[in-house]
Write a protein that holds these residues in place. Structure first.
Motif, PDB file in Angstrom:
ATOM      1  N   LYS A 130       7.410  -7.006 -20.438  1.00  0.00           N
ATOM      2  CA  LYS A 130       7.120  -5.610 -20.083  1.00  0.00           C
ATOM      3  C   LYS A 130       5.615  -5.354 -20.087  1.00  0.00           C
ATOM      4  O   LYS A 130       5.084  -4.659 -19.208  1.00  0.00           O
ATOM      5  N   TRP A 131       4.937  -5.934 -21.051  1.00  0.00           N
ATOM      6  CA  TRP A 131       3.486  -5.754 -21.134  1.00  0.00           C
ATOM      7  C   TRP A 131       2.798  -6.246 -19.852  1.00  0.00           C
ATOM      8  O   TRP A 131       1.887  -5.620 -19.335  1.00  0.00           O
ATOM      9  N   PHE A 132       3.271  -7.386 -19.353  1.00  0.00           N
ATOM     10  CA  PHE A 132       2.689  -7.910 -18.125  1.00  0.00           C
ATOM     11  C   PHE A 132       2.845  -6.913 -16.979  1.00  0.00           C
ATOM     12  O   PHE A 132       1.951  -6.722 -16.169  1.00  0.00           O
ATOM     13  N   TRP A 133       3.991  -6.291 -16.943  1.00  0.00           N
ATOM     14  CA  TRP A 133       4.241  -5.284 -15.910  1.00  0.00           C
ATOM     15  C   TRP A 133       3.303  -4.095 -16.097  1.00  0.00           C
ATOM     16  O   TRP A 133       2.613  -3.670 -15.180  1.00  0.00           O
ATOM     17  N   ASP A 134       3.291  -3.557 -17.318  1.00  0.00           N
ATOM     18  CA  ASP A 134       2.512  -2.347 -17.592  1.00  0.00           C
ATOM     19  C   ASP A 134       1.039  -2.553 -17.269  1.00  0.00           C
ATOM     20  O   ASP A 134       0.390  -1.679 -16.710  1.00  0.00           O
ATOM     21  N   SER A 135       0.517  -3.715 -17.642  1.00  0.00           N
ATOM     22  CA  SER A 135      -0.912  -3.930 -17.477  1.00  0.00           C
ATOM     23  C   SER A 135      -1.256  -4.370 -16.065  1.00  0.00           C
ATOM     24  O   SER A 135      -2.155  -3.831 -15.428  1.00  0.00           O
ATOM     25  N   ALA A 136      -0.507  -5.351 -15.569  1.00  0.00           N
ATOM     26  CA  ALA A 136      -0.882  -5.926 -14.275  1.00  0.00           C
ATOM     27  C   ALA A 136      -0.717  -4.923 -13.156  1.00  0.00           C
ATOM     28  O   ALA A 136      -1.413  -4.990 -12.144  1.00  0.00           O
ATOM     29  N   GLU A 137       0.189  -3.997 -13.319  1.00  0.00           N
ATOM     30  CA  GLU A 137       0.486  -3.106 -12.214  1.00  0.00           C
ATOM     31  C   GLU A 137      -0.396  -1.866 -12.202  1.00  0.00           C
ATOM     32  O   GLU A 137      -0.273  -1.041 -11.319  1.00  0.00           O
ATOM     33  N   GLU A 138      -1.290  -1.725 -13.180  1.00  0.00           N
ATOM     34  CA  GLU A 138      -2.002  -0.462 -13.284  1.00  0.00           C
ATOM     35  C   GLU A 138      -2.787  -0.107 -12.026  1.00  0.00           C
ATOM     36  O   GLU A 138      -2.686   1.000 -11.522  1.00  0.00           O
ATOM     37  N   GLY A 139      -3.547  -1.094 -11.532  1.00  0.00           N
ATOM     38  CA  GLY A 139      -4.318  -0.836 -10.316  1.00  0.00           C
ATOM     39  C   GLY A 139      -3.425  -0.431  -9.166  1.00  0.00           C
ATOM     40  O   GLY A 139      -3.729   0.500  -8.411  1.00  0.00           O
ATOM     41  N   TYR A 140      -2.270  -1.108  -9.074  1.00  0.00           N
ATOM     42  CA  TYR A 140      -1.366  -0.816  -7.964  1.00  0.00           C
ATOM     43  C   TYR A 140      -0.665   0.512  -8.145  1.00  0.00           C
ATOM     44  O   TYR A 140      -0.389   1.209  -7.172  1.00  0.00           O
ATOM     45  N   ARG A 141      -0.380   0.871  -9.396  1.00  0.00           N
ATOM     46  CA  ARG A 141       0.233   2.178  -9.634  1.00  0.00           C
ATOM     47  C   ARG A 141      -0.712   3.285  -9.226  1.00  0.00           C
ATOM     48  O   ARG A 141      -0.328   4.242  -8.555  1.00  0.00           O
ATOM     49  N   THR A 142      -1.989   3.139  -9.621  1.00  0.00           N
ATOM     50  CA  THR A 142      -2.999   4.126  -9.233  1.00  0.00           C
ATOM     51  C   THR A 142      -3.033   4.223  -7.710  1.00  0.00           C
ATOM     52  O   THR A 142      -3.031   5.308  -7.133  1.00  0.00           O
ATOM     53  N   PHE A 143      -3.021   3.053  -7.079  1.00  0.00           N
ATOM     54  CA  PHE A 143      -3.036   3.021  -5.615  1.00  0.00           C
ATOM     55  C   PHE A 143      -1.809   3.729  -5.034  1.00  0.00           C
ATOM     56  O   PHE A 143      -1.923   4.578  -4.136  1.00  0.00           O
ATOM     57  N   HIS A 144      -0.621   3.406  -5.568  1.00  0.00           N
ATOM     58  CA  HIS A 144       0.599   3.963  -4.971  1.00  0.00           C
ATOM     59  C   HIS A 144       0.692   5.479  -5.168  1.00  0.00           C
ATOM     60  O   HIS A 144       1.337   6.170  -4.387  1.00  0.00           O
ATOM     61  N   MET A 145       0.034   5.987  -6.202  1.00  0.00           N
ATOM     62  CA  MET A 145       0.078   7.433  -6.417  1.00  0.00           C
ATOM     63  C   MET A 145      -0.874   8.159  -5.474  1.00  0.00           C
ATOM     64  O   MET A 145      -0.807   9.369  -5.326  1.00  0.00           O
ATOM     65  N   ASP A 146      -1.777   7.424  -4.857  1.00  0.00           N
ATOM     66  CA  ASP A 146      -2.801   8.083  -4.040  1.00  0.00           C
ATOM     67  C   ASP A 146      -3.132   7.176  -2.847  1.00  0.00           C
ATOM     68  O   ASP A 146      -4.290   6.901  -2.548  1.00  0.00           O
ATOM     69  N   GLU A 147      -2.098   6.733  -2.179  1.00  0.00           N
ATOM     70  CA  GLU A 147      -2.236   5.760  -1.096  1.00  0.00           C
ATOM     71  C   GLU A 147      -2.893   6.403   0.134  1.00  0.00           C
ATOM     72  O   GLU A 147      -2.513   7.497   0.548  1.00  0.00           O
ATOM     73  N   TYR A 148      -3.839   5.713   0.691  1.00  0.00           N
ATOM     74  CA  TYR A 148      -4.511   6.202   1.900  1.00  0.00           C
ATOM     75  C   TYR A 148      -3.538   6.327   3.058  1.00  0.00           C
ATOM     76  O   TYR A 148      -2.709   5.441   3.299  1.00  0.00           O
ATOM     77  N   ASP A 149      -3.619   7.414   3.757  1.00  0.00           N
ATOM     78  CA  ASP A 149      -2.905   7.569   5.021  1.00  0.00           C
ATOM     79  C   ASP A 149      -3.826   8.332   5.960  1.00  0.00           C
ATOM     80  O   ASP A 149      -4.345   9.395   5.598  1.00  0.00           O
ATOM     81  N   GLU A 150      -4.030   7.770   7.115  1.00  0.00           N
ATOM     82  CA  GLU A 150      -5.007   8.323   8.060  1.00  0.00           C
ATOM     83  C   GLU A 150      -4.803   9.826   8.269  1.00  0.00           C
ATOM     84  O   GLU A 150      -5.770  10.592   8.299  1.00  0.00           O
ATOM     85  N   ASP A 151      -3.545  10.241   8.382  1.00  0.00           N
ATOM     86  CA  ASP A 151      -3.272  11.652   8.651  1.00  0.00           C
ATOM     87  C   ASP A 151      -3.002  12.442   7.375  1.00  0.00           C
ATOM     88  O   ASP A 151      -3.585  13.498   7.151  1.00  0.00           O
ATOM     89  N   LYS A 152      -2.126  11.884   6.543  1.00  0.00           N
ATOM     90  CA  LYS A 152      -1.644  12.682   5.414  1.00  0.00           C
ATOM     91  C   LYS A 152      -2.542  12.625   4.184  1.00  0.00           C
ATOM     92  O   LYS A 152      -2.542  13.530   3.372  1.00  0.00           O
ATOM     93  N   ASN A 153      -3.252  11.539   4.024  1.00  0.00           N
ATOM     94  CA  ASN A 153      -4.082  11.410   2.818  1.00  0.00           C
ATOM     95  C   ASN A 153      -5.342  10.591   3.121  1.00  0.00           C
ATOM     96  O   ASN A 153      -5.532   9.497   2.574  1.00  0.00           O
ATOM     97  N   PRO A 154      -6.204  11.143   3.976  1.00  0.00           N
ATOM     98  CA  PRO A 154      -7.384  10.379   4.408  1.00  0.00           C
ATOM     99  C   PRO A 154      -8.362  10.093   3.270  1.00  0.00           C
ATOM    100  O   PRO A 154      -9.193   9.201   3.391  1.00  0.00           O
TER     101      PRO A 154
END
Lengths: 502, 502
Positions: B72-96
């Motif tokens: 679980k620790w590997f998940w919690d730590s390794a995914e942090e950057g990606y979680r941040t990304f997925h919460m605020d993912e770039y979209d040309e129209d919706k989230n530039p």
């Protein structure tokens, strides 16, 4: 610790063909096999046993680690029956004298319905997100559908939540992941026997987790109202026994509807087992992979998710898959439902190794959301076909005078062939199994389910009428000719576990 | 043994944010961080290191086993950057103003071609055998296509054989299975660094297998002709070092084309490394997952399967997948090629937990057999697009004065930002990584690849022009403003590994 010493592999056993023989070995090691009675002495029946999946291990494959050799050995031995079958598979036109498989628990009655549904144009959808790395818990759109589907078909008291869902490639993977995140190496789960024997490998091959068998038997005595009845008392005794042997038990596995008994637990029983687990702080894995395959309407099946109150929701983990209820074991789709976010996350972390294609995730979401097709087309027709096939095989068994158990759930009938064994030994059981195979019908023998009474077999009935007719004919031939066959002409049973159930 | 004692979890480290810090910890534990020079002292660089994936472990999630908490620790730590990304993912129209992901190694340039091909009517085919339990090695029709495909595209000297092929759900699973069947718990594979860091988890989470790092550095000295050059001598030294520490090394992992260097091994080098392995009876896992992503024509890439003679074919195991070369990491399709039938069978035995849908197996067979589309449509266009994207990012980097490595294979450029660190520490490296993320561009930091020199980053260029432009703009902003940002205003780095590469 349970991890074997690579330098000291266990010696191969001398007489029996199973993966765990410690409790039966005496019956042949004392050389007085001919004196064994047909009915085992009840005093010799144990209440529990601690599984040792490598007790049969002998192999010297080069280049592999010790555990690699154990893993390979499981393949080599468990697959033998299936390899024989695959080399000589029955085909009505091309190989009418080939082997009929009544051993693999698959539902072959509804390929027409499934093919029709899965071929529809909504099933092929490509979009970038499906081709990219997924959320390892499963795409949200799928987890939402799984939560709605389970809420509806499990009749949950409150709507189930997508965040408690993890999807992966089948029930086998889920057993492997749960064993690893809930237990240390060498720790154990309780499981009532007879049980779907492949679970032994699922918890052991990666997780090195053992099973503690709660032995049930066919005698109806005392407070038991039916054969192979599980009670909380039996669970207590097995747990105490394992504790006394120094085996740390971390959980309990319940299969409901039960495989191979075709039985279900009543809500009262379920509650009792869950309370037992709570008392001892045990996890409970409830495998409900046959929950929609209850074809006998009088059976009032209740999913554990439908209970008003779970005694210990943080330690209750439910599994379901499409393999059985949707007759698609080749689709590789299973799901965990647990309120415990630690468990969900750690299983998700292992889902890197159990992931399923984005395209399949899309297909499964489409399938599960098609409530109209499921409730009004698939399930009624599937249940009617299961019932008809079950009736046919039951009647045949009655005509043959074979006692059997089957209450109307699952794809199997648990048949009692004890009277066809000259001695109540698993060696005799295997000889009979082999005779069926020689007569081109593949069954599963009781030992593969860790049944403690030699002579029980599992027959799969969820197959087309024509194959069932031929299969039953071949079973009849073996049983009728049984006494005429000279024992001397039979090949010696080898040391392998022949019939790992699927 | 490497298995940690559950009663005695390792204490959390005090300062650094990586999964393996033993060789760097001194630089901050002595409290004289400000004195660290920008260039690390070459005498302090080690030639090898023994990975300990749980050295950073701290967690108290209830209900899980110790190893479950590590998982679980590997998940919690390794995914942090990606979680941040997925919460605020770039979209040309919706989230530039969302985050641009130049961290995940995916090819996003060819969805149009792939969508078109995968949507064709030949891709949706249902037949009973695809819905039933498969041969766990993979359906024969698929293994035949894989053998033909690899024979052709790897330019094998003789036709490859379907019986040497095992298919499963991706390269991650294959690492997990191979580690388990080749090594005991606590044994190790050699791996040259920097390397695709997720392999740490793939061999450890289920298999409890470690990595012994063969540290390479950027200096071109002595017989080295290029930065981060691997030689047989360096392999020898690392092996000797590990042996001296009592770590049993069972194999060598080679990634070719290399990730993150974008480099390839020459046939002579390959031969040398394979001979080294043979001398020491080591298995070699050759990960060729980028073999068709060599877009620079002048690079003469050679698959290990094209060599005239393998020094030790029984210990040479090749992996490939569609994730990278066909830009479909979400498809979950990978394959093993090995002449060693013991290894093939034991991996197949574990494929119960790594199986892929029969429908996907059919799709992959159709795809791989479409030689015309692959050779005349997909690959030329894919390579042209990769090259154009690579040229754009390279030119931008040159304009910024950033040194980088990239020889024309893979999706990544390995950039040298050492001059932007005030001190040559991984803490500084992480501060820079976080500054990129704060400015809405996700990169991978060198520590996640076990690079021994702080300040290297991996930039993915296989993305659409518009996203690349914006990503490069944001990188430029960070680097240009770097000196103006007050260190005091930055959040403290936490103790996690932020950027597990994918």
């Amino acid at each position: 610790m349970f991890t074997p010493d690579p330098k000291d592999p266990p010696a191969p056993p001398t007489c029996l063909g199973s993966a765990s023989t410690q409790d039966m070995a005496s019956s042949c090691q004392d050389g007085r096999e001919e004196e064994c009675p047909r009915e085992p002495d009840p005093k010799r029946l144990k209440l529990y046993g601690v599984g040792n999946p490598i007790s049969m291990f002998s192999s010297d494959s080069s280049c592999l680690s010790f555990r690699g050799r154990v893993i390979k050995w499981f393949w080599d031995s468990a697959e033998e029956g299936y390899r024989t079958f695959h080399m000589d598979e029955y085909d009505e036109d091309k190989n009418p004298s080939g082997i009929i498989n009544l051993g693999t628990s698959e539902n072959k009655l509804c390929f027409d319905l499934l093919s029709h549904r899965l071929s529809q144009s909504d099933m092929l959808w490509i979009e970038p997100s499906l081709l990219q790395y997924p959320d390892w818990r499963g795409h949200l759109f799928l987890r939402e559908e799984v939560a709605k589907f389970l809420s509806f078909y499990c009749k949950s008291s409150a709507p189930l939540k997508p965040e408690n869902v993890v999807v992966l490639n089948g029930g086998a993977s889920l057993f492997s992941a749960l064993a690893t995140v809930l237990c240390e190496v060498g720790e154990a789960f309780l499981i009532p026997t007879p049980y779907y024997g492949a679970i032994t490998q699922h918890v052991y091959l990666y997780g090195s987790v053992r099973l503690v068998y709660v032995y049930l038997d066919s005698k109806v005595t005392g407070q038991d109202t039916r054969p192979f009845q599980l009670t909380a008392e039996k669970l207590e005794l097995a747990l105490q026994g394992a504790n006394a042997e120094g085996v740390k038990v971390k959980g309990l596995i319940l299969i409901n509807p039960q495989n191979p008994l075709g039985d279900i637990y009543s809500p009262r029983e379920l509650q009792e087992f869950l309370e037992f687990a709570k008392r001892h702080e045990l996890h409970v894995i409830v495998d409900e992979v046959y929950m929609l395959s209850v074809f006998e309407e009088s059976l009032e099946y209740r999913s554990v998710l439908s209970l008003e109150r779970l005694p210990d929701p943080q330690r209750t983990h439910v599994m379901w898959a499409t393999s059985k209820d949707f007759g698609m074991s080749g689709m590789r789709f299973g799901t965990l439902y647990t309120e415990n976010q630690h468990v969900a996350t750690s299983v998700a972390s292992l889902c890197r190794y159990h992931g399923l294609s984005g395209l399949v995730q899309y297909q499964m979401a489409r399938l599960l959301q098609d409530r109209d097709w499921i409730s009004h087309v698939y399930l009624p027709e599937n249940h009617a076909r299961l019932k008809a096939a079950h009736t046919y095989v039951s009647e045949e068994l009655k005509a043959l005078g074979i006692p059997f158990l089957s209450r109307g759930a699952g794809f199997f009938i648990w048949i009692d062939l004890r009277k066809y064994l000259h001695m109540a030994t698993f060696e005799e059981e295997m000889l009979l199994w082999r005779r069926f195979l020689d007569n081109k019908v593949l069954l599963s023998l009781g030992k593969a389910f860790e049944c403690q009474e030699p002579g029980w077999f599992r027959v799969i009935f969820s197959d087309k009428a024509q194959r069932l007719r031929l299969g039953m004919q071949r079973i009849r031939q073996v049983l009728e000719s049984k006494s005429q066959v000279s024992e001397d002409n039979l090949p010696c049973p080898n040391k392998k576990l022949h019939d790992q159930p699927r």
